[in-house]
Design an enzyme around this catalytic site. Structure first.
Site, mmCIF file in Angstrom:
data_model
loop_
_atom_site.group_PDB
_atom_site.id
_atom_site.type_symbol
_atom_site.label_atom_id
_atom_site.label_comp_id
_atom_site.label_asym_id
_atom_site.label_seq_id
_atom_site.Cartn_x
_atom_site.Cartn_y
_atom_site.Cartn_z
ATOM 1 C CB THR A 1 10.391 -10.128 -12.340
ATOM 2 O OG1 THR A 1 11.426 -9.832 -13.281
ATOM 3 C CG2 THR A 1 9.770 -11.477 -12.667
ATOM 4 C CB SER B 1 -2.474 -2.864 1.544
ATOM 5 O OG SER B 1 -1.506 -3.674 2.154
ATOM 6 N N GLY B 2 -2.707 -5.971 0.234
ATOM 7 C CA GLY B 2 -3.125 -7.363 0.405
ATOM 8 C C GLY B 2 -3.261 -7.816 1.851
ATOM 9 C CG HIS B 3 -0.518 -6.475 5.153
ATOM 10 N ND1 HIS B 3 -0.477 -6.142 6.483
ATOM 11 C CD2 HIS B 3 -0.137 -5.372 4.481
ATOM 12 C CE1 HIS B 3 -0.063 -4.883 6.602
ATOM 13 N NE2 HIS B 3 0.149 -4.397 5.399
ATOM 14 C CB CYS C 1 7.372 4.891 23.334
ATOM 15 S SG CYS C 1 8.405 5.445 24.656
ATOM 16 C CD GLN D 1 -6.739 -0.111 7.797
ATOM 17 O OE1 GLN D 1 -7.585 -0.969 8.084
ATOM 18 N NE2 GLN D 1 -5.461 -0.270 8.110
ATOM 19 N N GLY E 1 0.818 -1.206 0.000
ATOM 20 C CA GLY E 1 0.000 0.000 0.000
ATOM 21 C C GLY E 1 0.856 1.263 0.000
ATOM 22 C CG ASN F 1 -4.571 4.173 9.711
ATOM 23 O OD1 ASN F 1 -4.974 5.217 9.205
ATOM 24 N ND2 ASN F 1 -3.432 4.107 10.354
HETATM 25 C C1 LIG Z 1 -4.597 3.698 5.514
HETATM 26 C C2 LIG Z 1 -3.334 2.965 5.177
HETATM 27 N N1 LIG Z 1 -2.629 3.317 4.101
HETATM 28 C C3 LIG Z 1 -1.506 2.692 3.747
HETATM 29 C C4 LIG Z 1 -1.009 1.649 4.504
HETATM 30 C C5 LIG Z 1 0.267 0.991 4.090
HETATM 31 O O1 LIG Z 1 0.056 -0.291 3.540
HETATM 32 P P1 LIG Z 1 1.276 -1.329 3.508
HETATM 33 O O2 LIG Z 1 1.453 -1.851 4.895
HETATM 34 O O3 LIG Z 1 0.815 -2.395 2.548
HETATM 35 O O4 LIG Z 1 2.449 -0.587 2.993
HETATM 36 C C6 LIG Z 1 -1.697 1.248 5.654
HETATM 37 C C7 LIG Z 1 -1.166 0.181 6.524
HETATM 38 O O5 LIG Z 1 -1.418 0.124 7.711
HETATM 39 C C8 LIG Z 1 -2.900 1.908 5.997
HETATM 40 O O6 LIG Z 1 -3.600 1.571 7.090
#
Ligand SMILES: Cc1ncc(COP(=O)(O)O)c(C=O)c1O
Length: 388
Positions: free
Chosen positions: A240, A202-204, A328, A181, A74, A153
């Protein structure tokens, strides 16, 4: 000795890879390892599978597959959108975003400021709603790009993308939306939402692996490539293809589409139940973004006069994974820029705790977590130097 059971309530940070997703990607490590750009039929098969995944991703957000550009995450998609547009419009030196974006946006804006760009960071109010008036007053034909997140997020607050998009289009600027998100959490239909020119995924966050992302680039958007090299991804992004992860993302998007209504219903029930139990049983709490339109799976809550870090440490003893808005830095606990932008008072900002759900979570976990948080806050307030 049996391992402690983990209660994972940090799904906005990352998600578990679904077994179906893992099964889909494994053959591309083992047997189907050809480079999709190679000339033999072994590679052509892999190329076809990559295109199938592209179509699965496109289907989730209802776009043409050729508008899907695979990237590494992302953050890369956000960088690509901002830098690619500013390079494509070298005479437009103004860009607009909000104060509550992810660092992938904020830090890229700061970097462009150092190269002479004029930037506007829109404020949000106490509920997390964005200041549309300042957008209207600051946007002009000098503005190259407006980049705004779909959903936050930390709080889950959803921005009025349609209202913003229409203002952006009226002034001829490019509209980028960070939907990391939002994808898989709420319905997104980019045929209808035709004011969005580019969108980040973003995949994860949707049960695919870490390290794969997408930038949707609407046909006709003038964007310069940022990662130069070979001609992969129709010349938009060199390198690639990460075939196994692309396949995984395709499968995760297919599942996210099939499960969207269930996801929204299930996570909302869990989130609202936890919120009610905490608000009903603990004095001086504040649900951050609670009055705004929020993604169903996110609860951000503050408990006056205690520190988020202490809550997380004690939650960890119970096996509960959550996160805090404060970090922190240099020996002091800094409240998150998101909560600071919302004007949260000091005594609340330090204790913000985020619980974020997925379809994996259960009501039993919510009950256990609510009991644990109630005990933890009571204990911490007894020893807090700030308690009145
Ligand atoms: C709103 C938002 N944008 C971008 C990202 C970044 O994505 P990535 O972890 O795949 O770089 C995050 C990841 O927490 C996100 O919450």
């Amino acid at each position: 000795m049996s391992e402690k059971k983990i209660i994972y309530l940090d799904n906005n940070a990352t998600t578990r890879i679904y077994p179906e997703v893992l099964d889909a990607m494994m053959p591309f490590f083992k047997e189907k390892y050809a480079n999709p750009s190679s000339m033999y039929s072994f590679a052509a098969g892999v190329h076809k599978d990559v295109e199938k995944a592209r179509a699965q991703v496109a289907d989730l957000i209802n776009v043409d597959p050729i508008e899907i550009c695979f990237v590494s995450c992302g953050s890369e998609a956000d960088n690509f959108a901002i830098r690619g547009i500013t390079e494509a419009y070298p005479n437009k030196k103004h860009i607009i975003t909000t104060k509550v974006e992810h660092p992938a946006i904020i830090e890229t804006f700061k970097s462009l400021e150092r190269h002479g760009y004029k930037t506007t960071y829109l404020d949000v109010d106490g509920d997390g709603n964005v200041d549309i008036e300042t957008l209207k007053n600051s946007i002009s034909n000098e503005t190259a790009l407006v980049s705004v997140m779909y959903a936050n997020n930390e709080t889950g607050v959803i921005f009025p993308i349609e209202e913003i998009g229409k203002i952006v289009k009226k002034h001829g600027a490019v509209f980028h939306v960070d939907a990391v998100q939002a994808v898989g959490k709420l319905p997104i239909d980019l045929q209808k939402e035709d004011y969005i020119d580019m969108l980040t995924m973003s995949g994860h966050k949707i049960h695919a692996p870490k390290g794969i992302g997408v930038l949707f680039i609407r046909n006709g958007t003038k964007l310069r490539t940022v990662q130069t090299g070979g001609h992969q991804e129709r010349g938009r992004r060199a390198g690639t293809e990460n075939v196994p992860y692309i396949i995984a993302l395709g499968k995760a998007c297919e599942m996210a589409k099939a499960e969207l209504s269930k996801f929204m219903e299930h996570t909302k029930l869990l989130r609202d139940t936890l919120q009610k139990k905490l608000v009903d049983n603990i004095d001086n709490t504040k649900v951050n973004g609670g009055n705004a339109n929020r993604t169903a799976n996110t609860l951000n809550i503050s408990f006056k006069n205690i520190e988020g870090e202490s809550i997380l440490l004690l939650l960890d003893v119970y096996g509960i994974c959550a996160s805090t808005g404060s970090a922190c830095s240099s020996g002091t606990l800094e409240p998150s820029p998101v909560l600071r932008a919302m004007g949260l008072p000091f005594e609340y900002a330090h204790s913000s705790t985020r619980f974020s759900f997925s379809l994996d979570n259960t009501m039993e976990e919510v009950d256990f977590t609510a009991d644990a948080v109630i005990k933890i806050v009571k204990r911490l307030r007894e020893i807090s130097p700030y308690t009145e």
